[in-house]
Design a protein around this motif. Structure first.
Motif, mmCIF file in Angstrom:
data_model
loop_
_atom_site.group_PDB
_atom_site.id
_atom_site.type_symbol
_atom_site.label_atom_id
_atom_site.label_comp_id
_atom_site.label_asym_id
_atom_site.label_seq_id
_atom_site.Cartn_x
_atom_site.Cartn_y
_atom_site.Cartn_z
ATOM 1 N N UNK A 2 55.558 15.136 101.235
ATOM 2 C CA UNK A 2 55.919 13.753 100.914
ATOM 3 C C UNK A 2 55.762 12.932 102.185
ATOM 4 N N UNK A 3 55.039 11.837 102.098
ATOM 5 C CA UNK A 3 54.796 11.001 103.273
ATOM 6 C C UNK A 3 55.545 9.686 103.139
ATOM 7 N N UNK A 4 56.251 9.325 104.204
ATOM 8 C CA UNK A 4 56.953 8.042 104.228
ATOM 9 C C UNK A 4 56.544 7.275 105.487
ATOM 10 N N UNK A 5 55.901 6.134 105.269
ATOM 11 C CA UNK A 5 55.592 5.226 106.377
ATOM 12 C C UNK A 5 56.796 4.304 106.591
ATOM 13 N N UNK A 6 57.251 4.230 107.833
ATOM 14 C CA UNK A 6 58.336 3.324 108.203
ATOM 15 C C UNK A 6 57.716 2.171 108.987
ATOM 16 N N UNK A 7 57.883 0.950 108.490
ATOM 17 C CA UNK A 7 57.236 -0.212 109.104
ATOM 18 C C UNK A 7 58.294 -1.239 109.494
ATOM 19 N N UNK A 8 58.327 -1.586 110.766
ATOM 20 C CA UNK A 8 59.238 -2.654 111.179
ATOM 21 C C UNK A 8 58.656 -3.995 110.750
ATOM 22 N N UNK A 9 59.523 -4.927 110.384
ATOM 23 C CA UNK A 9 59.080 -6.251 109.940
ATOM 24 C C UNK A 9 58.325 -6.993 111.046
ATOM 25 N N UNK A 10 57.550 -7.995 110.642
ATOM 26 C CA UNK A 10 56.853 -8.847 111.602
ATOM 27 C C UNK A 10 57.859 -9.747 112.327
ATOM 28 N N UNK A 11 57.363 -10.470 113.317
ATOM 29 C CA UNK A 11 58.270 -11.334 114.093
ATOM 30 C C UNK A 11 58.918 -12.384 113.186
ATOM 31 N N UNK A 12 60.222 -12.565 113.370
ATOM 32 C CA UNK A 12 60.987 -13.560 112.613
ATOM 33 C C UNK A 12 61.593 -14.575 113.584
ATOM 34 N N UNK A 13 62.122 -15.648 113.028
ATOM 35 C CA UNK A 13 62.628 -16.733 113.872
ATOM 36 C C UNK A 13 63.815 -16.294 114.716
ATOM 37 N N UNK A 45 43.289 0.795 103.300
ATOM 38 C CA UNK A 45 42.715 2.014 102.723
ATOM 39 C C UNK A 45 43.699 3.183 102.678
ATOM 40 N N UNK A 46 44.992 2.882 102.809
ATOM 41 C CA UNK A 46 46.012 3.930 102.710
ATOM 42 C C UNK A 46 46.622 3.900 101.304
ATOM 43 N N UNK A 47 46.411 4.939 100.505
ATOM 44 C CA UNK A 47 46.983 4.955 99.152
ATOM 45 C C UNK A 47 48.520 5.032 99.219
ATOM 46 N N UNK A 48 49.170 4.221 98.424
ATOM 47 C CA UNK A 48 50.632 4.220 98.365
ATOM 48 C C UNK A 48 51.078 4.263 96.911
ATOM 49 N N UNK A 49 52.103 5.059 96.646
ATOM 50 C CA UNK A 49 52.670 5.123 95.307
ATOM 51 C C UNK A 49 53.764 4.082 95.100
ATOM 52 N N UNK A 50 54.552 3.840 96.139
ATOM 53 C CA UNK A 50 55.633 2.856 96.062
ATOM 54 C C UNK A 50 55.854 2.245 97.450
ATOM 55 N N UNK A 57 64.174 -11.405 103.885
ATOM 56 C CA UNK A 57 62.854 -12.009 103.690
ATOM 57 C C UNK A 57 61.828 -11.535 104.709
ATOM 58 N N UNK A 58 62.242 -11.292 105.945
ATOM 59 C CA UNK A 58 61.274 -10.849 106.959
ATOM 60 C C UNK A 58 60.704 -9.476 106.618
ATOM 61 N N UNK A 59 61.519 -8.635 106.006
ATOM 62 C CA UNK A 59 61.052 -7.315 105.587
ATOM 63 C C UNK A 59 60.245 -7.406 104.295
ATOM 64 N N UNK A 60 60.651 -8.283 103.378
ATOM 65 C CA UNK A 60 59.950 -8.403 102.094
ATOM 66 C C UNK A 60 58.539 -8.961 102.293
ATOM 67 N N UNK A 61 58.396 -9.943 103.171
ATOM 68 C CA UNK A 61 57.054 -10.470 103.440
ATOM 69 C C UNK A 61 56.186 -9.407 104.108
ATOM 70 N N UNK A 62 56.801 -8.579 104.906
ATOM 71 C CA UNK A 62 56.081 -7.461 105.511
ATOM 72 C C UNK A 62 55.668 -6.463 104.435
ATOM 73 N N UNK A 63 56.520 -6.250 103.460
ATOM 74 C CA UNK A 63 56.204 -5.335 102.357
ATOM 75 C C UNK A 63 54.977 -5.799 101.587
ATOM 76 N N UNK A 64 54.873 -7.090 101.333
ATOM 77 C CA UNK A 64 53.716 -7.601 100.611
ATOM 78 C C UNK A 64 52.426 -7.414 101.414
ATOM 79 N N UNK A 65 52.526 -7.475 102.739
ATOM 80 C CA UNK A 65 51.352 -7.211 103.573
ATOM 81 C C UNK A 65 50.945 -5.746 103.491
ATOM 82 N N UNK A 66 51.920 -4.858 103.498
ATOM 83 C CA UNK A 66 51.644 -3.425 103.368
ATOM 84 C C UNK A 66 50.985 -3.132 102.012
ATOM 85 N N UNK A 67 51.464 -3.801 100.981
ATOM 86 C CA UNK A 67 50.923 -3.606 99.633
ATOM 87 C C UNK A 67 49.504 -4.146 99.523
ATOM 88 N N UNK A 68 49.253 -5.318 100.099
ATOM 89 C CA UNK A 68 47.925 -5.905 100.017
ATOM 90 C C UNK A 68 47.487 -6.089 98.572
#
Length: 220
Positions: A2-13, A45-50, A57-68
């Motif tokens: 099982x692979x889990x990518x951990x991504x820190x959010x982009x810069x926020x105010x 090009x990284x397949x993701x299931x979820x 919001x800073x993390x959610x906007x980052x999530x949408x970038x990961x999803x593409x």
């Protein structure tokens, strides 16, 4: 595995203004928008299931970038939220750290004992974060998922996995905005860190240089 990518959010105010962001819901900055462009390319090009995300919001906007263009909907997971700073929440680091005796020393040298009045204790967050990631791994056996989260969350998780002791938290480096880590779990939920805090996708000029030490948190 099982692979889990951990991504820190982009810069926020809150990063820009040098505030204790914690669980405050600051939006992303102009630099953060630019960072997400490169994060989209990294995960293209990284397949993701979820994709799971902190509800902020800073993390959610980052999530949408990961999803593409993958057609996924990010799943809110409260266990991925940043530590609540209580009395220092949303306030300038340098002012509040100077005004509360001993707080700066704890933050810099004994972060495992950080327990701001009215907020979440670091030791409680450390357990909450691990339990959340372990639950996500258990629910997604054999799959590949991503979690968009925060600097403090990433630091606690990697401290547990790489150093095995919360009392070594001060030795664990902070991740930069949009830094990516990869953890693999076997069928018995034994974790292995494949890589961590990787920002190879990001141009150098989009990685702001900021100290996390209390004495420098008022600077640019």
């Amino acid at each position: 595995m099982t692979k889990i990518y951990i991504v820190r959010h982009c810069e926020a105010m809150g990063n820009v203004m040098r505030l204790f962001q914690g669980s405050s819901n600051f939006d992303i900055s102009e630099t953060g928008e630019k960072q997400l462009f490169y994060l989209i390319k990294r995960f293209k090009d990284i397949p993701l299931d979820k994709v799971y995300t902190s509800p902020l919001i800073r993390a959610k906007k980052t999530a949408f970038a990961v999803i593409g263009n993958k057609g996924l909907t990010p799943i809110d997971e409260k266990g991925l939220i940043e530590l609540d700073g209580g009395i220092v929440e949303g306030k300038p680091f340098i002012d509040t750290f100077k005004s509360i005796p001993g707080l700066a020393d704890t933050w810099d040298n004994h972060p495992q004992d950080f327990a701001p009045e009215g907020g979440e204790k670091m030791r409680d967050a450390y357990e909450r974060i691990w339990n959340t990631v372990k639950k996500i791994a258990a629910e997604n056996s054999g799959k590949t998922v991503a979690c968009t989260t925060h600097g403090g969350v990433t630091r606690c998780l990697l401290c547990r996995l790489l150093k095995g002791d919360i009392n070594k938290l001060s030795e664990m480096p902070w991740s930069e905005n949009t830094a990516v880590s990869l953890i693999e779990f076997d069928d018995a939920l034994n974790p292995k860190v494949v890589f961590y805090n990787d920002v190879s996708h990001m141009p150098e000029d989009l990685i702001p240089k900021r100290s996390r030490l209390s004495s420098f948190m008022g600077g640019k």
